[in-house]
Design a protein around this motif. Structure first.
Motif, short mmCIF file in Angstrom:
data_model
loop_
_atom_site.label_atom_id
_atom_site.label_comp_id
_atom_site.label_asym_id
_atom_site.label_seq_id
_atom_site.Cartn_x
_atom_site.Cartn_y
_atom_site.Cartn_z
N LEU A 168 0.39 1.73 30.99
CA LEU A 168 0.96 2.80 31.79
C LEU A 168 1.27 2.45 33.08
N LEU A 169 0.17 2.00 33.95
CA LEU A 169 0.31 1.78 35.34
C LEU A 169 1.28 0.77 35.58
N ALA A 170 1.56 -0.46 34.70
CA ALA A 170 2.37 -1.32 34.99
C ALA A 170 3.60 -0.81 34.75
N ILE A 171 4.04 -0.04 33.83
CA ILE A 171 5.31 0.64 33.49
C ILE A 171 5.69 1.49 34.73
N ASP A 172 4.75 2.21 35.21
CA ASP A 172 5.02 3.30 36.38
C ASP A 172 5.38 2.26 37.55
N MET A 173 4.71 1.39 37.83
CA MET A 173 4.94 0.49 38.86
C MET A 173 6.38 -0.08 38.73
N ILE A 174 6.72 -0.67 37.68
CA ILE A 174 8.25 -0.97 37.29
C ILE A 174 9.43 0.09 37.71
N LYS A 175 8.86 1.09 37.33
CA LYS A 175 10.25 2.21 37.54
C LYS A 175 10.07 2.89 38.74
N ASN A 176 8.83 2.88 39.41
CA ASN A 176 8.82 3.72 40.90
C ASN A 176 8.66 2.54 41.91
N MET A 177 8.55 1.57 41.83
CA MET A 177 8.15 0.57 42.99
C MET A 177 9.38 -0.51 42.82
N PRO A 178 10.56 -0.32 43.35
CA PRO A 178 11.73 -1.50 43.48
C PRO A 178 11.29 -2.83 43.70
N GLU A 179 10.40 -2.98 44.26
CA GLU A 179 9.75 -4.51 44.91
C GLU A 179 9.20 -5.04 43.59
N VAL A 180 8.59 -4.37 42.66
CA VAL A 180 8.08 -4.84 41.28
C VAL A 180 9.24 -5.31 40.56
N LYS A 181 9.99 -4.21 40.24
CA LYS A 181 11.11 -4.44 39.20
C LYS A 181 12.17 -5.63 39.64
N ASN A 182 12.27 -5.74 41.20
CA ASN A 182 13.10 -6.72 41.55
C ASN A 182 12.58 -8.11 41.59
N TYR A 183 11.20 -8.03 41.63
CA TYR A 183 10.40 -9.54 41.53
C TYR A 183 10.47 -9.92 39.95
N LEU A 184 10.25 -9.30 39.28
CA LEU A 184 10.36 -9.38 37.61
C LEU A 184 11.73 -10.15 37.37
N SER A 185 12.70 -9.29 37.94
CA SER A 185 14.11 -9.34 37.39
C SER A 185 14.79 -10.90 37.87
N ALA A 186 13.88 -11.20 39.02
CA ALA A 186 14.31 -12.53 39.86
C ALA A 186 13.64 -13.68 39.31
N ARG A 187 12.24 -13.30 38.79
CA ARG A 187 11.54 -14.46 38.58
C ARG A 187 11.49 -14.88 37.14
#
Length: 534
Positions: A168-187
């Motif tokens: 649940l926390l990982a999902i919240d981080m991806i949806k609400n912290m752009p740096e997390v989403k962008n990192y995963l998408s780019a990596r």
């Protein structure tokens, strides 16, 4: 045994695997049969992904245990550069790939706190904790959110419990912290999951988030008929429903372990819509009564036989019979734990520690269980820095097994209830029980269907005892029982024989079809389908 497959079956297997490996769809599930080369297919699929992508990108490859993930990593390391990739358990990826790299920013911006813990203690939930209960029930549990908020408070104070809340926390981080989403998408380009039938609802939500929010390709391979982690919230229906979310479903119908007719029968047993490929040779036999002469002919015909029964009581009867006829069978049974909470959470771990205990000094070198291998298993439950201290306890196998288990579990941070220890102590004084965990060259064994998971033999005999068939309308009970038989059927490499006790065959109304009728009809139906195809 791949070399022993008939040529026409090799062609089918090769063509099914090639279709998966060469496929270009972004979201794929592979419905695999037991012993069909799942890991081979997964490795080849990942190798193809690396061949077509930039060398500055990686992939995520996950299995459910550190041991399985390590085997996957070793196979991939021979052919691809994994330096930018993650290979490990899905729990470890959530922890080390998402939450810990961004933990301070998460605490400040997402959880709105200015206090940061100096260090984190990683814990596993106990057998009777609320998090285990919620994980098993899923998102319908009334306390999902309240427990998650409590978990987040503990996280901000430096305690990280590995549970559904991590997802649940990982999902919240991806949806609400752009740096997390962008990192995963780019990596990463995609995530690859082995044994995907054992994902629970929260893990499916996490993968769905990687797919939809981060744009990752998703590749899930598994066998819904072998789902064994219901106590952790796994439901085969989650895996089966993925095509409704846009996943393309690819089958692998050929088993390199089982004869084609045995695999067809097993699949038809659980799925009436399953359509087998043409095969003219049937290796499945059904006997509606027990004929001693027929049974003994089968028992003497092979040097590799698993004789499986519904219950230990029936297995003991057959063992006594085998002794009287000098058939050369060994009867073993696994330990039985009455504490359902502890059993559901820790039985697999407990049995793996017992296998190490009894085989660490196995005089047959090829059967010995190395300290490195048990440490790989235990690293799913304990931090690697603590393994060194645990090693001294592990290698001291001169202690009584119940004391040994108690010490190992305590070092991991898990308390075994005294009632469970008493059960273990009493049972492991019986050779029938402790020999179940000793690796030997015995190839003729009698045991329960549940005790046979992971084993295989040229010939499998299954005895159905109606006294222990539960007749009720609970769909989950029916499906669980059917999957148990499926696992038993698919232990057979060359021959499957199913017997029924004639005096037990009675009608039980319409609440649940009698298994005898089902088995008999499945054989007819499955090969009628083959005839139509031919």
């Amino acid at each position: 045994m791949y070399k022993d497959l008939p040529e026409e079956h090799k062609k089918i297997l090769n063509s099914e695997q090639k279709a998966i490996i060469d496929s270009n769809e972004r979201n794929i599930i592979v419905s695999a049969s037991p012993g069909c080369g799942k890991t081979y297919t997964l490795v080849k699929k990942i190798e193809r992904e690396f061949a077509s992508q930039s060398d500055k990108l990686g992939i995520i490859a996950c299995s459910f245990t550190r041991e399985a993930a390590k085997q996957l990593e070793n196979k991939l390391a021979n052919t691809v550069d994994l330096s930018l990739s993650f290979v490990g358990t899905i729990d470890a990826f959530v922890l080390t790939g998402i939450i810990f790299p961004y933990k301070n920013r998460c605490i400040k911006h997402l959880l709105q706190s200015e206090i940061f813990p100096d260090d984190f203690v990683i814990t596993m939930p106990g057998p009777r904790t609320k998090s285990n209960e919620i994980t098993k029930v899923g998102k319908k549990h009334l306390e999902v959110e309240s427990y998650y908020m409590s978990w987040c408070n503990q996280f901000m104070q430096g305690t990280y419990e590995i549970s559904y809340c991590s997802y649940l926390l990982a999902i919240d981080m991806i949806k609400n912290m752009p740096e997390v989403k962008n990192y995963l998408s780019a990596r990463f380009t995609g995530i690859y999951i082995d044994e995907a039938q054992d994902l629970n609802e929260f893990q499916h939500d996490f993968i769905r988030t990687l797919k939809n929010d981060c744009g990752l390709k998703t590749f899930l391979i598994g066998d819904k008929n072998q789902s064994i982690y219901e106590f952790r919230g796994a439901r085969p229906a989650f895996f089966s429903a993925l095509p409704e979310e846009g996943y393309v479903n690819y089958p692998i119908s050929i088993s390199v372990r089982c004869h084609k007719s045995i695999m067809d029968f097993s699949n038809c047993f659980l799925d009436s819509s399953y359509v087998p490929t043409p095969n003219n040779e049937v290796r499945v036999s059904v006997y509606e009564k027990t004929d001693a002469k027929v049974l003994e002919t089968i028992l003497f015909s092979s040097d590799s036989v698993l004789w499986l029964c519904d219950t230990n009581e029936l297995a003991k009867i057959f063992f006594d019979y085998s002794l009287s006829k000098n058939l050369g069978f060994k009867y073993t049974k696994p330990i039985e734990i009455n504490d359902e909470d502890f059993k559901g959470t820790y039985l697999n771990l407990l049995e793996e520690i017992l296998r190490f205990y009894y085989n660490y000094k196995n005089p047959v070198a090829s059967f010995a269980y190395s300290i490195e291998n048990i440490e790989t298993v235990l690293s799913d439950y304990i931090l690697e820095k603590s393994l060194k201290a645990l090693r001294l306890i592990l290698i001291n196998t001169n202690q009584k097994p119940d004391i040994y288990l108690k010490l190992v579990f305590e070092k991991i941070g898990i308390s075994i209830p005294s009632s469970v220890l008493d059960d273990i102590k009493d049972q492991l004084t019986d050779s029938i029980c402790f020999e179940h965990y000793v690796k030997t060259e015995d190839k003729k064994r009698i045991m329960t269907i549940h005790g046979a998971k992971g084993l295989e033999a040229k010939c499998v005999i299954i005895f159905v005892d109606y006294d222990n068939w539960t007749y009720n309308n609970r769909q989950e009970d029916k499906e669980s029982r059917y999957r148990a038989y499926y696992v038993g059927f698919s232990r057979a490499e060359e021959e499957l024989h199913i017997f029924f006790r004639k005096d037990k065959i009675v009608k039980h109304g319409n609440s649940l079809p009698i298994i005898q009728t089902i088995v008999r009809d499945i054989i007819k139906t499955s090969y009628d389908k083959v005839s139509e195809l031919s």
